[in-house]
Design an enzyme around this catalytic site. Sequence first.
Site, PDB file in Angstrom:
ATOM      1  N   GLU A   1      -7.638 -20.984  -8.586  1.00 52.55           N
ATOM      2  CA  GLU A   1      -8.859 -21.022  -9.397  1.00 52.55           C
ATOM      3  C   GLU A   1      -9.522 -19.654  -9.499  1.00 52.55           C
ATOM      4  O   GLU A   1     -10.107 -19.300 -10.533  1.00 52.55           O
ATOM      5  CB  GLU A   1      -9.890 -22.001  -8.799  1.00 52.55           C
ATOM      6  CG  GLU A   1      -9.470 -23.453  -8.793  1.00 52.55           C
ATOM      7  CD  GLU A   1      -8.720 -23.841  -7.526  1.00 52.55           C
ATOM      8  OE1 GLU A   1      -7.993 -22.992  -6.959  1.00 52.55           O
ATOM      9  OE2 GLU A   1      -8.846 -24.989  -7.093  1.00 52.55           O
TER      10      GLU A   1
ATOM     11  N   GLY B   1      15.687  -0.362 -14.487  1.00 52.60           N
ATOM     12  CA  GLY B   1      16.372  -1.651 -14.424  1.00 52.60           C
ATOM     13  C   GLY B   1      15.818  -2.688 -15.359  1.00 52.60           C
ATOM     14  O   GLY B   1      16.528  -3.217 -16.203  1.00 52.60           O
TER      15      GLY B   1
ATOM     16  N   GLU C   1      17.657  -6.908 -16.530  1.00 54.54           N
ATOM     17  CA  GLU C   1      17.138  -7.876 -15.545  1.00 54.54           C
ATOM     18  C   GLU C   1      16.500  -9.099 -16.202  1.00 54.54           C
ATOM     19  O   GLU C   1      15.559  -9.689 -15.659  1.00 54.54           O
ATOM     20  CB  GLU C   1      16.152  -7.192 -14.585  1.00 54.54           C
ATOM     21  CG  GLU C   1      16.793  -6.049 -13.798  1.00 54.54           C
ATOM     22  CD  GLU C   1      15.832  -5.380 -12.789  1.00 54.54           C
ATOM     23  OE1 GLU C   1      14.859  -6.009 -12.365  1.00 54.54           O
ATOM     24  OE2 GLU C   1      16.103  -4.209 -12.437  1.00 54.54           O
TER      25      GLU C   1
ATOM     26  N   ARG D   1      -3.982 -10.707  -8.780  1.00 53.84           N
ATOM     27  CA  ARG D   1      -2.513 -10.738  -8.698  1.00 53.84           C
ATOM     28  C   ARG D   1      -2.058 -11.434  -7.429  1.00 53.84           C
ATOM     29  O   ARG D   1      -2.461 -11.052  -6.340  1.00 53.84           O
ATOM     30  CB  ARG D   1      -1.985  -9.305  -8.604  1.00 53.84           C
ATOM     31  CG  ARG D   1      -1.322  -8.657  -9.791  1.00 53.84           C
ATOM     32  CD  ARG D   1      -0.171  -9.239 -10.381  1.00 53.84           C
ATOM     33  NE  ARG D   1       1.058  -9.167  -9.633  1.00 53.84           N
ATOM     34  CZ  ARG D   1       2.126  -8.590 -10.094  1.00 53.84           C
ATOM     35  NH1 ARG D   1       2.115  -7.966 -11.245  1.00 53.84           N
ATOM     36  NH2 ARG D   1       3.231  -8.646  -9.403  1.00 53.84           N
ATOM     37  N   CYS D   2      -1.217 -12.449  -7.589  1.00 52.49           N
ATOM     38  CA  CYS D   2      -0.716 -13.158  -6.422  1.00 52.49           C
ATOM     39  C   CYS D   2       0.808 -13.093  -6.414  1.00 52.49           C
ATOM     40  O   CYS D   2       1.419 -12.965  -7.463  1.00 52.49           O
ATOM     41  CB  CYS D   2      -1.111 -14.619  -6.471  1.00 52.49           C
ATOM     42  SG  CYS D   2      -2.881 -14.833  -6.591  1.00 52.49           S
TER      43      CYS D   2
ATOM     44  N   TRP E   1       9.287  -8.450   1.551  1.00 47.38           N
ATOM     45  CA  TRP E   1       8.541  -9.258   0.585  1.00 47.38           C
ATOM     46  C   TRP E   1       8.801 -10.757   0.739  1.00 47.38           C
ATOM     47  O   TRP E   1       8.584 -11.537  -0.161  1.00 47.38           O
ATOM     48  CB  TRP E   1       8.817  -8.764  -0.848  1.00 47.38           C
ATOM     49  CG  TRP E   1       8.209  -7.403  -1.079  1.00 47.38           C
ATOM     50  CD1 TRP E   1       7.374  -6.730  -0.218  1.00 47.38           C
ATOM     51  CD2 TRP E   1       8.378  -6.539  -2.208  1.00 47.38           C
ATOM     52  NE1 TRP E   1       7.022  -5.515  -0.756  1.00 47.38           N
ATOM     53  CE2 TRP E   1       7.614  -5.361  -1.975  1.00 47.38           C
ATOM     54  CE3 TRP E   1       9.091  -6.638  -3.407  1.00 47.38           C
ATOM     55  CZ2 TRP E   1       7.552  -4.307  -2.889  1.00 47.38           C
ATOM     56  CZ3 TRP E   1       9.027  -5.578  -4.314  1.00 47.38           C
ATOM     57  CH2 TRP E   1       8.262  -4.435  -4.063  1.00 47.38           C
TER      58      TRP E   1
ATOM     59  N   GLU F   1       6.955   0.560   3.420  1.00 45.24           N
ATOM     60  CA  GLU F   1       5.987  -0.458   3.804  1.00 45.24           C
ATOM     61  C   GLU F   1       6.277  -1.076   5.165  1.00 45.24           C
ATOM     62  O   GLU F   1       5.385  -1.538   5.854  1.00 45.24           O
ATOM     63  CB  GLU F   1       6.119  -1.540   2.743  1.00 45.24           C
ATOM     64  CG  GLU F   1       4.954  -2.360   2.463  1.00 45.24           C
ATOM     65  CD  GLU F   1       5.316  -3.291   1.311  1.00 45.24           C
ATOM     66  OE1 GLU F   1       5.574  -2.793   0.198  1.00 45.24           O
ATOM     67  OE2 GLU F   1       5.372  -4.504   1.537  1.00 45.24           O
TER      68      GLU F   1
ATOM     69  N   CYS G   1       9.112   3.401  -5.051  1.00 44.45           N
ATOM     70  CA  CYS G   1       7.894   3.696  -5.802  1.00 44.45           C
ATOM     71  C   CYS G   1       6.639   3.318  -5.040  1.00 44.45           C
ATOM     72  O   CYS G   1       6.689   2.544  -4.096  1.00 44.45           O
ATOM     73  CB  CYS G   1       7.924   2.946  -7.125  1.00 44.45           C
ATOM     74  SG  CYS G   1       8.292   1.197  -6.972  1.00 44.45           S
TER      75      CYS G   1
ATOM     76  N   HIS H   1       2.719   2.129 -15.678  1.00 40.18           N
ATOM     77  CA  HIS H   1       1.560   1.239 -15.636  1.00 40.18           C
ATOM     78  C   HIS H   1       0.602   1.492 -16.786  1.00 40.18           C
ATOM     79  O   HIS H   1      -0.263   0.676 -17.065  1.00 40.18           O
ATOM     80  CB  HIS H   1       0.811   1.400 -14.313  1.00 40.18           C
ATOM     81  CG  HIS H   1       1.498   0.687 -13.209  1.00 40.18           C
ATOM     82  ND1 HIS H   1       2.429   1.307 -12.413  1.00 40.18           N
ATOM     83  CD2 HIS H   1       1.447  -0.592 -12.798  1.00 40.18           C
ATOM     84  CE1 HIS H   1       2.893   0.432 -11.552  1.00 40.18           C
ATOM     85  NE2 HIS H   1       2.321  -0.727 -11.765  1.00 40.18           N
TER      86      HIS H   1
HETATM   87  N1  GLN Z   1      14.694  -2.680 -10.677  1.00 45.57           N
HETATM   88  C1  GLN Z   1      13.340  -3.109 -10.625  1.00 45.57           C
HETATM   89  C2  GLN Z   1      12.727  -3.049 -12.014  1.00 45.57           C
HETATM   90  O1  GLN Z   1      13.149  -2.230 -12.783  1.00 45.57           O
HETATM   91  C3  GLN Z   1      12.525  -2.262  -9.669  1.00 45.57           C
HETATM   92  C4  GLN Z   1      11.113  -2.760  -9.519  1.00 45.57           C
HETATM   93  C5  GLN Z   1      10.329  -2.082  -8.418  1.00 45.57           C
HETATM   94  O2  GLN Z   1      10.599  -0.991  -8.034  1.00 45.57           O
HETATM   95  N2  GLN Z   1       9.321  -2.731  -7.900  1.00 45.57           N
HETATM   96  O3  GLN Z   1      11.814  -3.798 -12.337  1.00 45.57           O
HETATM   97 ZN    ZN Z   2       9.598   0.793  -8.772  1.00 47.11          ZN
END
Ligand code: GLN
Ligand code: ZN
Length: 761
Positions: free
Chosen positions: A17, A434, A486, A517-518, A563, A607, A645, A696
Amino acid sequence: MATIHNLGFPRIGKQRELKTTVEQFWANKISIDELTERSAKLQHTLLSLQNQSGLDWIPVGDFSLYDHVLDTSFLLGNIPPRFLTDIEQRQDQYFRVARGRCRQAAPAQAGEMTKWFDTNYHYIVPEFSANTRFSLHPETLLEQIRTAKSAGIPFKPVLLGPLSYLWLGKSHHFNKLELLEQLIPIYSQLFGRLEAAGADWIQLDEPILALDLDKHWQQAFRQTYTALGYGRLKILLTTYFGPLQENLDVIRDLPVHGLHFDAIRAGTETDIIIDTLDTSQVVSVGIIDGRNIWQADLNGLLDRVEPLYQHLGERLWLAPSCSLLHIPLTLESETHLNPELKSWLAFAQQKLESLHTIKQALTRGRSAVETDLAENRHAIKSRGLSTEVNNKAVKEKLETITPGLLQRNSPYSERAKQQKTGLKLPLFPTTTIGSFPQTPDIRKARKRYRDGNSSLAEYHLELENQIRIAIAEQQACGLDVLVHGEVERNDMVEYFGELLTGFALTEHGWVQSYGSRCVKPPIIYGDVSRPNAMTVSWSRYAQSLTDKPVKGILTGPVTMLQWSFVRDDQPRDITTQQIALALREEVNALESAGIPIIQVDEPALREGLPLRKRERNEYLNWAVNCFKLCTSGVNDATQIHTHMCYSKFNDIMESIAALDADVITIETSRSNMKLLDAFDAFSYPNEIGPGVYDIHSPNTPNSADIVKLIGKAAQKIPPERLWINPDCGLKTRSWEEVRPALQNMIHAAQILRAEHTRRGV
Ligand code: GLN
Ligand code: ZN
């Protein structure tokens, strides 16, 4: 009586929600009043849900419309000057800091976002300078307290402590600790307001106590808490995410009424913490794992907790190890999970129920909750014995790993020669990361198939159709190394999780990643293996459409681990090795299917780095080895790429090089190639594609800027080893945005090649 309490609760709601509400507000579909009303209602629901578990104290102040660190900045009046324009509504101003824009407000550069300790939650980084001035704005918090009071909830305000707040912020050449003197009185003032509002305790979160602190920060704890402590409002100083180690000295003789520690990650410190505390201080033991989704072994826990209760009596408080923000809200919403697996799990609501059972057992005897304990005993036993969890063949395969499996046949210099001849790529080869736009057509086809409205064969035909479009687009703009796009993946982890054994997917297991964002992390519950090929047919199909090399794309073993929710019954490195072995089979199968380049993405490598420096090498060692295990089974002529990244990479450059990927594509354009500074001290041995534009942003990068960026990179890396590519995958963009961006990127490559040839002549 033992006291039970909670430190923080998921705030997105059963049906997400919170997401719907704030997104509607951003889109101007609901008013501020409606936003306020709906969020108060959600908060009320969440408080009531917690109250059902008979907690003695329930947190308030953990609820947030976007991020609790940003809330703290607003509470303390620390809003960066660039946002201080004439915005009338506080909510507009708040979202403007979070997202750079809100409704009619003019855009501004959003507050920076970064990961909260070693979790996948992102907070908005506070900004500090010598000009920072704090002022108290407790209205939002007091409003939340009113909501709790009106519902008859036994509430305990929770706040980020002053030292962690300062630590988490950024400042330019300025010692943040200088702000303490100003900050402490604001906290004191706030305490007065909270007390007046009827608070008895306050939970002050100081998670930085689990980090390496220098002596200035350690001393600052004493200074701060001596000033704040032993007032009428009782302070529960709260640490989590790791052991205190040398910071144990910091908590000795602090004038606080109690201390909470993470007994999951710092269980071995239990005795020493109790010894360090005063006999008047409350000891809050975080015994239920707040970072994972497993049902606790309640009988085992009672064996540990009963002696503590005997020793401490009323001083003993019990809680989850940390805020439950990092796990999904409730198992009740899951209707498709295998019932046996479901009996092994506990989401936030179920964790609180376990806490209640423990309290009952302590105060009324185990027999009072015998049914619950028996059910729990049964679940724990069935998990231990399940053949779904323990797969002998997988375990045996792990035994066969030898150092030889972690090495390519020849060193990079030798491989590069073969790859050059085989791939026939120009200087400054161009490629992408990708994914290509996940168009409405792709989403619709997936939904049709998931809802049972199209057959698998029809769905596959549609995917092939989409691959054809992606290949045609790439050929039209003249890229050198193509990808299939992909199209078959809704998510880079979930897709593989669905195809590997040992992984389970939830329907509603959402966890907040940032703002609205979830993510829905898979659950790794058992030994991992790969029954069938996962991506081969898509890559092979793409390659059949073109003479250019197609790059196969996989998600790497460390990222799969990071993840997901992971097993707690075996070390993380073993689980990662299993995933690496399964992915190795996929890498080898791609090679056999004629795919000449294979990229294994590891965006989450950084991470996983432990919070304490002394543990980092061990992690980096096994993480690097798992990547190599996954990628070393191919011939020299097959080119292995990796991609990373949105992390700081400079301090792990040596490990990145140790991956021994032939090519790494890495995000750098946001920082204007700052990453490459790392190459002053360390020369990167293989090929690298520093991202040349920020995916982005909807803005189109221009060729001249790209040429400039690569020019900068060429000062550190010889041109023969440079690639040209965007920062990350393009799935969130549209083709209308991608097309001109790639055209400009390729144009930049042409300029660079021409320049290079001219200079060579
Ligand atoms: N191969 C993935 C893409 O191109 C890499 C995504 C990422 O680095 N989080 O979406
Ligand atoms: Zn990336």
